[in-house]
Design a protein around this motif. Sequence first.
Motif, PDB file in Angstrom:
ATOM      1  N   HIS A   1       0.815  -1.218   0.000  1.00 39.82           N
ATOM      2  CA  HIS A   1       0.000   0.000   0.000  1.00 39.82           C
ATOM      3  C   HIS A   1       0.848   1.268   0.000  1.00 39.82           C
ATOM      4  O   HIS A   1       0.672   2.135  -0.830  1.00 39.82           O
ATOM      5  CB  HIS A   1      -0.979  -0.005   1.172  1.00 39.82           C
ATOM      6  CG  HIS A   1      -2.210  -0.808   0.890  1.00 39.82           C
ATOM      7  ND1 HIS A   1      -2.165  -2.151   0.588  1.00 39.82           N
ATOM      8  CD2 HIS A   1      -3.514  -0.470   0.828  1.00 39.82           C
ATOM      9  CE1 HIS A   1      -3.400  -2.583   0.366  1.00 39.82           C
ATOM     10  NE2 HIS A   1      -4.232  -1.581   0.506  1.00 39.82           N
TER      11      HIS A   1
ATOM     12  N   ILE B   1       1.218  -5.790  -6.066  1.00 35.34           N
ATOM     13  CA  ILE B   1      -0.059  -5.527  -5.399  1.00 35.34           C
ATOM     14  C   ILE B   1      -0.626  -6.883  -5.004  1.00 35.34           C
ATOM     15  O   ILE B   1      -0.717  -7.791  -5.843  1.00 35.34           O
ATOM     16  CB  ILE B   1      -1.011  -4.757  -6.333  1.00 35.34           C
ATOM     17  CG1 ILE B   1      -0.390  -3.398  -6.695  1.00 35.34           C
ATOM     18  CG2 ILE B   1      -2.369  -4.579  -5.679  1.00 35.34           C
ATOM     19  CD1 ILE B   1      -1.149  -2.636  -7.767  1.00 35.34           C
TER      20      ILE B   1
ATOM     21  N   HIS C   1      -3.243  -8.613  -4.576  1.00 30.49           N
ATOM     22  CA  HIS C   1      -4.222  -9.431  -5.298  1.00 30.49           C
ATOM     23  C   HIS C   1      -3.804  -9.737  -6.741  1.00 30.49           C
ATOM     24  O   HIS C   1      -4.436 -10.525  -7.421  1.00 30.49           O
ATOM     25  CB  HIS C   1      -5.590  -8.762  -5.262  1.00 30.49           C
ATOM     26  CG  HIS C   1      -5.974  -8.329  -3.885  1.00 30.49           C
ATOM     27  ND1 HIS C   1      -5.985  -9.208  -2.831  1.00 30.49           N
ATOM     28  CD2 HIS C   1      -6.301  -7.115  -3.376  1.00 30.49           C
ATOM     29  CE1 HIS C   1      -6.323  -8.539  -1.732  1.00 30.49           C
ATOM     30  NE2 HIS C   1      -6.517  -7.269  -2.034  1.00 30.49           N
TER      31      HIS C   1
ATOM     32  N   ASP D   1      -7.908  -7.174   3.803  1.00 32.72           N
ATOM     33  CA  ASP D   1      -8.008  -6.228   2.699  1.00 32.72           C
ATOM     34  C   ASP D   1      -9.299  -6.561   1.972  1.00 32.72           C
ATOM     35  O   ASP D   1      -9.537  -7.729   1.659  1.00 32.72           O
ATOM     36  CB  ASP D   1      -6.824  -6.351   1.737  1.00 32.72           C
ATOM     37  CG  ASP D   1      -6.862  -5.207   0.735  1.00 32.72           C
ATOM     38  OD1 ASP D   1      -6.196  -4.185   0.972  1.00 32.72           O
ATOM     39  OD2 ASP D   1      -7.603  -5.325  -0.266  1.00 32.72           O
TER      40      ASP D   1
ATOM     41  N   HIS E   1     -10.382  -6.259  -0.950  1.00 34.47           N
ATOM     42  CA  HIS E   1     -10.364  -6.850  -2.286  1.00 34.47           C
ATOM     43  C   HIS E   1      -9.811  -8.274  -2.322  1.00 34.47           C
ATOM     44  O   HIS E   1      -9.523  -8.824  -3.389  1.00 34.47           O
ATOM     45  CB  HIS E   1      -9.646  -5.927  -3.278  1.00 34.47           C
ATOM     46  CG  HIS E   1     -10.447  -4.686  -3.520  1.00 34.47           C
ATOM     47  ND1 HIS E   1     -10.147  -3.495  -2.897  1.00 34.47           N
ATOM     48  CD2 HIS E   1     -11.565  -4.467  -4.236  1.00 34.47           C
ATOM     49  CE1 HIS E   1     -11.054  -2.585  -3.248  1.00 34.47           C
ATOM     50  NE2 HIS E   1     -11.919  -3.144  -4.060  1.00 34.47           N
TER      51      HIS E   1
ATOM     52  N   SER F   1      -3.451  -1.007 -10.380  1.00 40.74           N
ATOM     53  CA  SER F   1      -4.252  -1.482  -9.241  1.00 40.74           C
ATOM     54  C   SER F   1      -4.542  -2.972  -9.324  1.00 40.74           C
ATOM     55  O   SER F   1      -4.316  -3.624 -10.339  1.00 40.74           O
ATOM     56  CB  SER F   1      -5.578  -0.724  -9.104  1.00 40.74           C
ATOM     57  OG  SER F   1      -6.588  -1.313  -9.889  1.00 40.74           O
ATOM     58  N   CYS F   2      -5.116  -3.479  -8.214  1.00 42.63           N
ATOM     59  CA  CYS F   2      -5.450  -4.907  -8.153  1.00 42.63           C
ATOM     60  C   CYS F   2      -6.594  -5.240  -9.090  1.00 42.63           C
ATOM     61  O   CYS F   2      -6.855  -6.399  -9.371  1.00 42.63           O
ATOM     62  CB  CYS F   2      -5.781  -5.310  -6.720  1.00 42.63           C
ATOM     63  SG  CYS F   2      -7.149  -4.402  -5.991  1.00 42.63           S
TER      64      CYS F   2
ATOM     65  N   CYS G   1       0.284   0.090  -4.573  1.00 42.39           N
ATOM     66  CA  CYS G   1      -1.101   0.565  -4.599  1.00 42.39           C
ATOM     67  C   CYS G   1      -1.101   2.063  -4.891  1.00 42.39           C
ATOM     68  O   CYS G   1      -1.970   2.568  -5.588  1.00 42.39           O
ATOM     69  CB  CYS G   1      -1.775   0.321  -3.262  1.00 42.39           C
ATOM     70  SG  CYS G   1      -1.999  -1.418  -2.884  1.00 42.39           S
TER      71      CYS G   1
ATOM     72  N   CYS H   1      -4.095   4.612  -5.887  1.00 44.05           N
ATOM     73  CA  CYS H   1      -5.412   3.973  -5.849  1.00 44.05           C
ATOM     74  C   CYS H   1      -6.166   4.339  -4.585  1.00 44.05           C
ATOM     75  O   CYS H   1      -7.354   4.608  -4.619  1.00 44.05           O
ATOM     76  CB  CYS H   1      -5.270   2.462  -5.952  1.00 44.05           C
ATOM     77  SG  CYS H   1      -6.815   1.601  -5.647  1.00 44.05           S
TER      78      CYS H   1
ATOM     79  N   ASN I   1     -10.736   0.789  -8.413  1.00 44.60           N
ATOM     80  CA  ASN I   1     -12.053   0.235  -8.099  1.00 44.60           C
ATOM     81  C   ASN I   1     -12.953   1.115  -7.257  1.00 44.60           C
ATOM     82  O   ASN I   1     -14.103   0.778  -7.020  1.00 44.60           O
ATOM     83  CB  ASN I   1     -11.859  -1.117  -7.409  1.00 44.60           C
ATOM     84  CG  ASN I   1     -10.781  -1.021  -6.348  1.00 44.60           C
ATOM     85  OD1 ASN I   1     -10.810  -0.126  -5.503  1.00 44.60           O
ATOM     86  ND2 ASN I   1      -9.810  -1.915  -6.403  1.00 44.60           N
TER      87      ASN I   1
ATOM     88  N   ARG J   1     -10.906   9.745  -2.477  1.00 47.23           N
ATOM     89  CA  ARG J   1     -10.185   8.474  -2.556  1.00 47.23           C
ATOM     90  C   ARG J   1      -8.766   8.640  -3.117  1.00 47.23           C
ATOM     91  O   ARG J   1      -7.840   7.975  -2.698  1.00 47.23           O
ATOM     92  CB  ARG J   1     -10.988   7.496  -3.441  1.00 47.23           C
ATOM     93  CG  ARG J   1     -10.277   6.179  -3.748  1.00 47.23           C
ATOM     94  CD  ARG J   1     -10.294   5.229  -2.585  1.00 47.23           C
ATOM     95  NE  ARG J   1      -9.685   3.945  -2.931  1.00 47.23           N
ATOM     96  CZ  ARG J   1      -9.500   2.950  -2.070  1.00 47.23           C
ATOM     97  NH1 ARG J   1      -9.865   3.069  -0.823  1.00 47.23           N
ATOM     98  NH2 ARG J   1      -8.938   1.824  -2.444  1.00 47.23           N
TER      99      ARG J   1
HETATM  100  S1  SF4 Z   1      -7.860  -1.491  -4.045  1.00 53.96           S
HETATM  101 FE1  SF4 Z   1      -6.098  -0.225  -4.450  1.00 53.96          FE
HETATM  102  S2  SF4 Z   1      -5.238   0.030  -2.407  1.00 53.96           S
HETATM  103 FE2  SF4 Z   1      -6.568  -1.732  -2.278  1.00 53.96          FE
HETATM  104  S3  SF4 Z   1      -5.266  -3.519  -2.724  1.00 53.96           S
HETATM  105 FE3  SF4 Z   1      -6.176  -2.837  -4.653  1.00 53.96          FE
HETATM  106  S4  SF4 Z   1      -4.624  -1.503  -5.537  1.00 53.96           S
HETATM  107 FE4  SF4 Z   1      -4.174  -1.690  -3.386  1.00 53.96          FE
END
Ligand code: SF4
Lengths: 420, 163
Positions: free
Chosen positions: A65, A101, A103, A122, A124, A298-299, A359, A362, A381, A387
Amino acid sequence: MGMTMTEKIFARHAGLENVVPGQLIKCKVDLVLGNDITAPPAIKEFECIGRPVFDKDKIALVPDHFAPNKDIKSAEMAKRMREFAKKHNITNYFEVGRMGIEHVLLPEVGLVAPGELIIGADSHTCTYGAVGAFATGVGSTDMGAAMATGDTWFKVPSSIKVILNGKMPRWVGGKDIILTLIGMIGVDGARYQALEFAGDGVANLTMTDRLTIANMAIEAGAKNGIFPVDDVTLEYISPKVKRSYSPVRADDDAVYDRVITIELDKLTPVVALPHLPENVRPVNEVSETVIDQVVIGSCTNGRIEDLAQAAEIISGRSIHPGIRTIIIPGSQSVYMEAMAKGYIETFIKAGAVVSTPTCGPCLGGYMGILAAGERAVATTNRNFRGRMGHVDSEVYLAGPAVAAASAIMGRIAGPWEVSK
Amino acid sequence: MILEGKVWRYGDNVDTDVIIPARYLNSAEPKELAEHCMEDIDPTFAGKVNAGDIIVAGRNFGCGSSREHAPVAIKASGVPCVIADSFARIFFRNAINIGLPLIELGAAVTEIDNGDNVKIDLSKGLVENITKNKYYKVQPLPGFIQEIANAGGLISYIKGDQV
Ligand code: SF4
């Protein structure tokens, strides 16, 4: 009575013949995940319990992060996690240089498999439903407790069946499917429920599409999103996962709370307007919106296919002079593959910056924070207020094709608008 | 346990990014988090909230990230309980785990306004709007979750399990 995929995984991990929605159960977990923000408080709770870790191979710790550390405080949190990993001999601690990242990383290194049960501090974490696992986000206390006990409690959710039919037209991707669904049911449309995807259209989705879709199940309020296990899954999983695993299949007479059908061939690229992922509009309707920044990563959309799509559009063109474009490969291996395929050069030549996996922007962490009044198109997302930075900035969510086209045009744009 | 306090009223989909913005997540200290609680939806909250005040909100309170920092920030602000039409699931779980009781009141929350005084009897599941002289009865938490709450959170519950 038949069971859904989620119910079957729960029953198996609770040691029960069957489970029904609403039932409170205790389940064994196959993997517990944490990151540099959520693991430090989890470690504190873990230490209060005063037991050893339940299994040093079944804990994954990823500094992603605020790493590479953005300031002194985040350096200290990362250090706390690193020291814990060392002390308890955690197998799956991923240092800067090996991390990605979370995920994007975990599926890539084979830490998630069909039929498994994964919790992560987390939200996600639900991404791993793409491989036919049950995976859900929990808080730090849950994570700390599970690191000690190897189990956790759940209330069995009811399931919504989402039937995907047909094939996506050109330029429509996983992101457009999930945004369309969230636009239909709202950000609490699946609250406390499982989203189970089905239908002949699933076979036409790449693993990247599925990961993107499962990733944003939480944006519909869902506990998890889960895909059936098919040839596409097994082809993805087999080279990565060497331990034994056993996929589940929903029973034909499984009971669903409701059924939603999406005809994939009718979809068009969409954008979610500020400040909720449910504010979904076709790109065409909002293409006058002038922007300041584009973030691709991002993820949700930081995988190689996402970068390939962006590169296809950006190749041989220049980023609009009014736009800062930030591209963030989701992991080191995505980064290297993008380099080998020439995407990184394409991006840099066009006037974009390419960052190490993180991250970053994001969650409004660093590496692309917005000032008051600024607007970004992002493949992330969430577009909640503030944000990506200032509380008066705006985030428009889209897939990589729309984001790349917007970077070229300086406003929200469909990929078909970029002159050939 | 009886709670009584003044209402801070918010709308639907109050997300974890406004409850505690990510820019402050480089700390997990409850006091520091409380200083920025609700900052992006209500910059006056952190400075003016009094211990015992109660947050009342609409649907899907706490949606978004899994950051436990969100209920921690609320609790550390002195707010002993949140009432909402409904809660997002990870927030719900986290709040129980850290010992912040929640009341899911359903659509009746629309009858509670900013600045009202409310009284809550947690064990009986009773909510009273003193200002408007209205009473509500809510579903008590499932037994197993009450056990966690009674133990003061998940960690003490697990420690109790051990002995
Ligand atoms: S939503 Fe954004 S901050 Fe959360 S794990 Fe995915 S890339 Fe990282």
